[in-house]
Scaffold this active site. Structure first.
Site, PDB file in Angstrom:
ATOM      1  CB  CYS A   4      26.670   4.772   0.878  1.00 61.86           C
ATOM      2  SG  CYS A   4      26.463   3.247   1.807  1.00 61.86           S
ATOM      3  CD  GLU A  52      28.391  10.776  -2.368  1.00 59.75           C
ATOM      4  OE1 GLU A  52      28.878  10.541  -3.482  1.00 59.75           O
ATOM      5  OE2 GLU A  52      27.999   9.883  -1.597  1.00 59.75           O
ATOM      6  CB  SER A  69      31.263   8.172  -7.124  1.00 60.07           C
ATOM      7  OG  SER A  69      32.039   7.720  -8.200  1.00 60.07           O
ATOM      8  CG  PHE A  91      37.191   4.820   0.018  1.00 60.48           C
ATOM      9  CD1 PHE A  91      37.183   5.123   1.381  1.00 60.48           C
ATOM     10  CD2 PHE A  91      36.631   5.748  -0.851  1.00 60.48           C
ATOM     11  CE1 PHE A  91      36.629   6.311   1.847  1.00 60.48           C
ATOM     12  CE2 PHE A  91      36.081   6.929  -0.396  1.00 60.48           C
ATOM     13  CZ  PHE A  91      36.074   7.212   0.956  1.00 60.48           C
TER      14      PHE A  91
HETATM   15  P1  NAD Z   1      34.575   5.399  -6.737  1.00 61.63           P
HETATM   16  O1  NAD Z   1      33.402   5.572  -7.609  1.00 61.63           O
HETATM   17  O2  NAD Z   1      35.726   6.323  -6.889  1.00 61.63           O
HETATM   18  O3  NAD Z   1      35.176   3.913  -6.884  1.00 61.63           O
HETATM   19  C1  NAD Z   1      34.369   2.772  -6.739  1.00 61.63           C
HETATM   20  C2  NAD Z   1      35.041   1.613  -7.449  1.00 61.63           C
HETATM   21  O4  NAD Z   1      35.070   1.889  -8.855  1.00 61.63           O
HETATM   22  C3  NAD Z   1      36.487   1.353  -7.040  1.00 61.63           C
HETATM   23  O5  NAD Z   1      36.704  -0.028  -7.009  1.00 61.63           O
HETATM   24  C4  NAD Z   1      37.294   2.013  -8.156  1.00 61.63           C
HETATM   25  O6  NAD Z   1      38.531   1.368  -8.397  1.00 61.63           O
HETATM   26  C5  NAD Z   1      36.402   1.869  -9.359  1.00 61.63           C
HETATM   27  N1  NAD Z   1      36.517   2.999 -10.277  1.00 61.63           N
HETATM   28  C6  NAD Z   1      36.873   4.281  -9.984  1.00 61.63           C
HETATM   29  N2  NAD Z   1      36.828   5.046 -11.090  1.00 61.63           N
HETATM   30  C7  NAD Z   1      36.439   4.246 -12.104  1.00 61.63           C
HETATM   31  C8  NAD Z   1      36.200   4.464 -13.498  1.00 61.63           C
HETATM   32  N3  NAD Z   1      36.333   5.667 -14.033  1.00 61.63           N
HETATM   33  N4  NAD Z   1      35.790   3.413 -14.235  1.00 61.63           N
HETATM   34  C9  NAD Z   1      35.620   2.190 -13.691  1.00 61.63           C
HETATM   35  N5  NAD Z   1      35.836   1.940 -12.383  1.00 61.63           N
HETATM   36  C10 NAD Z   1      36.239   2.948 -11.593  1.00 61.63           C
HETATM   37  O7  NAD Z   1      34.010   5.435  -5.227  1.00 61.63           O
HETATM   38  P2  NAD Z   1      34.822   5.464  -3.872  1.00 61.63           P
HETATM   39  O8  NAD Z   1      35.438   6.817  -3.725  1.00 61.63           O
HETATM   40  O9  NAD Z   1      35.670   4.271  -3.700  1.00 61.63           O
HETATM   41  O10 NAD Z   1      33.610   5.310  -2.819  1.00 61.63           O
HETATM   42  C11 NAD Z   1      32.823   6.365  -2.390  1.00 61.63           C
HETATM   43  C12 NAD Z   1      31.556   6.489  -3.207  1.00 61.63           C
HETATM   44  O11 NAD Z   1      30.819   5.276  -3.149  1.00 61.63           O
HETATM   45  C13 NAD Z   1      30.610   7.550  -2.683  1.00 61.63           C
HETATM   46  O12 NAD Z   1      30.043   8.235  -3.771  1.00 61.63           O
HETATM   47  C14 NAD Z   1      29.542   6.754  -1.933  1.00 61.63           C
HETATM   48  O13 NAD Z   1      28.289   7.387  -1.821  1.00 61.63           O
HETATM   49  C15 NAD Z   1      29.463   5.546  -2.783  1.00 61.63           C
HETATM   50  N6  NAD Z   1      28.901   4.432  -2.044  1.00 61.63           N
HETATM   51  C16 NAD Z   1      27.587   4.118  -2.285  1.00 61.63           C
HETATM   52  C17 NAD Z   1      26.998   3.087  -1.591  1.00 61.63           C
HETATM   53  C18 NAD Z   1      25.552   2.760  -1.830  1.00 61.63           C
HETATM   54  O14 NAD Z   1      25.059   1.894  -1.160  1.00 61.63           O
HETATM   55  N7  NAD Z   1      24.858   3.359  -2.765  1.00 61.63           N
HETATM   56  C19 NAD Z   1      27.728   2.360  -0.651  1.00 61.63           C
HETATM   57  C20 NAD Z   1      29.061   2.703  -0.426  1.00 61.63           C
HETATM   58  C21 NAD Z   1      29.638   3.744  -1.131  1.00 61.63           C
END
Ligand code: NAD
Length: 506
Positions: free
Chosen positions: A290, A391, A235, A158
């Protein structure tokens, strides 16, 4: 009594499949909020397996012709796309800020980082050049070609509605692949608009598709036999699930995970400059980056003056709706996430960290239902505390105190996350020691958020990335292509035509 505005039905968004809006067959949908007002502004359809099949089928059908489109022609479409995204910058920035909550200025900066990846991918004819070696054996030459892998999928988080998807699909498409993107269901509109603009730029139908949804859609993509490669950012538990499932299903996969980014501050650092940098890096975008700095490691005498400056500067930040002038920090993305971050502040206090600045009481006049939380600062945090281990992904900065640089480096290296880190110092020797020994993928020297530009590759180490290759830059090109090595002989004389029975020793 509810107002007329509240009772009006909100728009239900569409998927973008095969160059057009598609309603989809999925029965479930989700709410999209404006986090500054707390209102539901749209509904987003959640794709089911049939919707996933339809999007993948469109991408598969488009693949042969797109693969055979010359890199130069692909690059020209990407160049037109970059111009269109730039021309629509204001609208895209407003959409990012509306659904995520970040300030317009910050949204514009993140879009710009994404535009630069389109610019990088527009170099496709150059990026896709292979290698050639004459005379690898007598009269034998070898050359390599980089070919697309097929239908690729992307799953994005997001916190960067435009930038993170743009890390993936421009490079994939430039390399001759077709693509299905599953953006975050919390911020779906920007990706959809980006898809419309790509079609307007001349991209053939089916080459880039946007499919909304949640876990069900992701799991269907991970299992789909026609998907060759998956890129995901989210995540750590989700990244691990995507990596393991996609790999088990024989797909190429890069899955970027969560982060706990440390800034090490040496006693010789320019404290005012450092505190300014850290306040921006910790509280910008409400800490939902991130690459946000979430842990400061103060070395020796750095701690007291640094904490005093951090408190003074963080207390002055203006928190409010991201679309208003003069705001430094917007709300968190949802009420549930705001409450989760608040819960961490409660835990930090309970576990004995020193709460220097408490954002829990913040009220934003006129936006009482918005998902706001003020900047929060903890000092004297111990590595065993929950606020260090987890985190938090919110406007909470913690300070740990260590006596030496070596102990700071050891602390950072013991942390399972390894996305970004930075050192603040005036000493070249300290900076070089840090750069050499730190086990983190992206390192800043007096730069708090060392995000690599589009022509370098972005990615962390350890629990911040599952897979081998980082995103965009040449590692992105490597991820989205397969290398084929061709060895050639054109025999002219009888001697050259002779075949042996043993492997040649040259
Ligand atoms: P999230 O893990 O909740 O969701 C990420 C994506 O995965 C979304 O599209 C979501 O619909 C999907 N998703 C969620 N749960 C799932 C599941 N159980 N199985 C399959 N798909 C699933 O993350 P978020 O809350 O949208 O974003 C924040 C997180 O992303 C933070 O942990 C942040 O550190 C990380 N992030 C990392 C980077 C990086 O470069 N490493 C960059 C941006 C964000």
């Amino acid at each position: 009594m509810s107002s007329v505005k509240e009772t009006l039905p909100v728009e239900l968004l569409s998927h973008w499949i095969n160059g057009e809006r598609v309603a989809g067959t999925g029965k479930r949908s989700g709410e999209v909020y404006n986090p500054a007002t707390g209102e539901v502004i749209r509904r987003v359809p959640f794709a089911d397996e049939a919707d996933v099949d339809r999007a993948v089928a469109a991408a598969r059908a488009a693949f042969p012709a797109w693969r055979d489109t010359t890199p130069l022609r692909r690059a020209r479409i990407l160049s037109r796309y970059r111009e269109l995204v730039e021309a629509n910058r204001r609208e895209l920035t407003a959409l990012i800020s509306e659904e995520h909550g970040k300030t317009l200025l910050d949204a514009a900066g993140s879009l710009q980082r994404g535009i630069e990846v389109i610019e990088f991918a527009s170099g496709a004819p150059h990026l896709l050049k292979g290698e050639h070696a004459e005379d690898v054996g007598r009269g034998v030459d070898s050359h390599s070609v980089l070919q697309p892998v097929g239908v690729c999928a992307g799953v994005s988080p997001f916190n960067f509605p435009a930038m993170v998807p743009l890390w993936m699909y421009p490079v994939a498409v430039a390399c001759g692949n077709t693509f299905v993107l599953k953006p975050s269901e919390k911020v779906p509109s920007t990706a959809f608009r980006l898809a419309e603009l790509f079609t307007e730029a001349g991209l053939p139908a089916g080459v880039f598709n946007v499919l909304h949804g949640d876990r069900e859609a992701v799991d269907a993509l991970l299992a789909h036999p026609d998907i060759a490669a998956i890129s995901s950012v989210g995540s750590t538990p989700v990244a691990k699930h995507i990596y393991e499932t996609a790999a088990r299903n024989g797909k190429r996969v890069q899955a970027l995970g969560g982060a706990k980014n440390h800034a090490v501050v040496m006693p010789d650092a320019d404290m005012n400059f450092t505190a300014d940098a850290l306040v921006g890096a910790a509280y910008g975008s409400a800490g939902e980056r991130c690459m946000a700095i979430s842990a400061v490691v103060a070395v020796g005498d750095a701690a007291d003056p640094l904490v005093a400056l951090l408190e003074e500067k963080a207390a002055k930040l203006k928190v409010g709706p991201g679309d208003q002038d003069g705001i430094d920090m917007g709300p968190l993305v949802t009420a549930a996430h705001r409450d989760r971050v608040k819960g961490y502040i409660d835990t930090g206090e309970r576990e004995g960290a020193q709460l220097v600045l408490d954002g829990r009481g913040l009220k934003v006049a006129g936006h009482e239902r918005g998902f706001f939380l003020g900047p929060t600062l903890f000092d004297r945090v111990q590595p065993g505390m929950t606020i260090y281990q987890d985190e938090i992904f919110g406007p909470v900065l913690i300070v740990l105190r260590v006596p030496t640089l070596d102990e700071a480096i050891a602390l950072v290296n013991r942390n399972p996350y390894a996305n970004g880190t930075a050192i603040f110092t005036r000493s070249g020797a300290a900076a070089r020691h840090f750069e050499h020994d730190i086990q983190v993928g992206m390192v800043g020297v007096n730069i708090p958020i060392p995000v690599p530009m589009a022509f370098f590759s972005f990615g962390g180490w350890k629990a911040s990335l599952f897979g081998d290759l980082h995103m965009h830059g040449m590692e992105g090109v490597q991820f989205y292509t397969r290398t084929k090595v061709v060895t050639t002989r054109w025999p002219a004389s009888d001697e050259a035509k002779a075949h042996g029975f043993a492997m040649p020793t040259h």
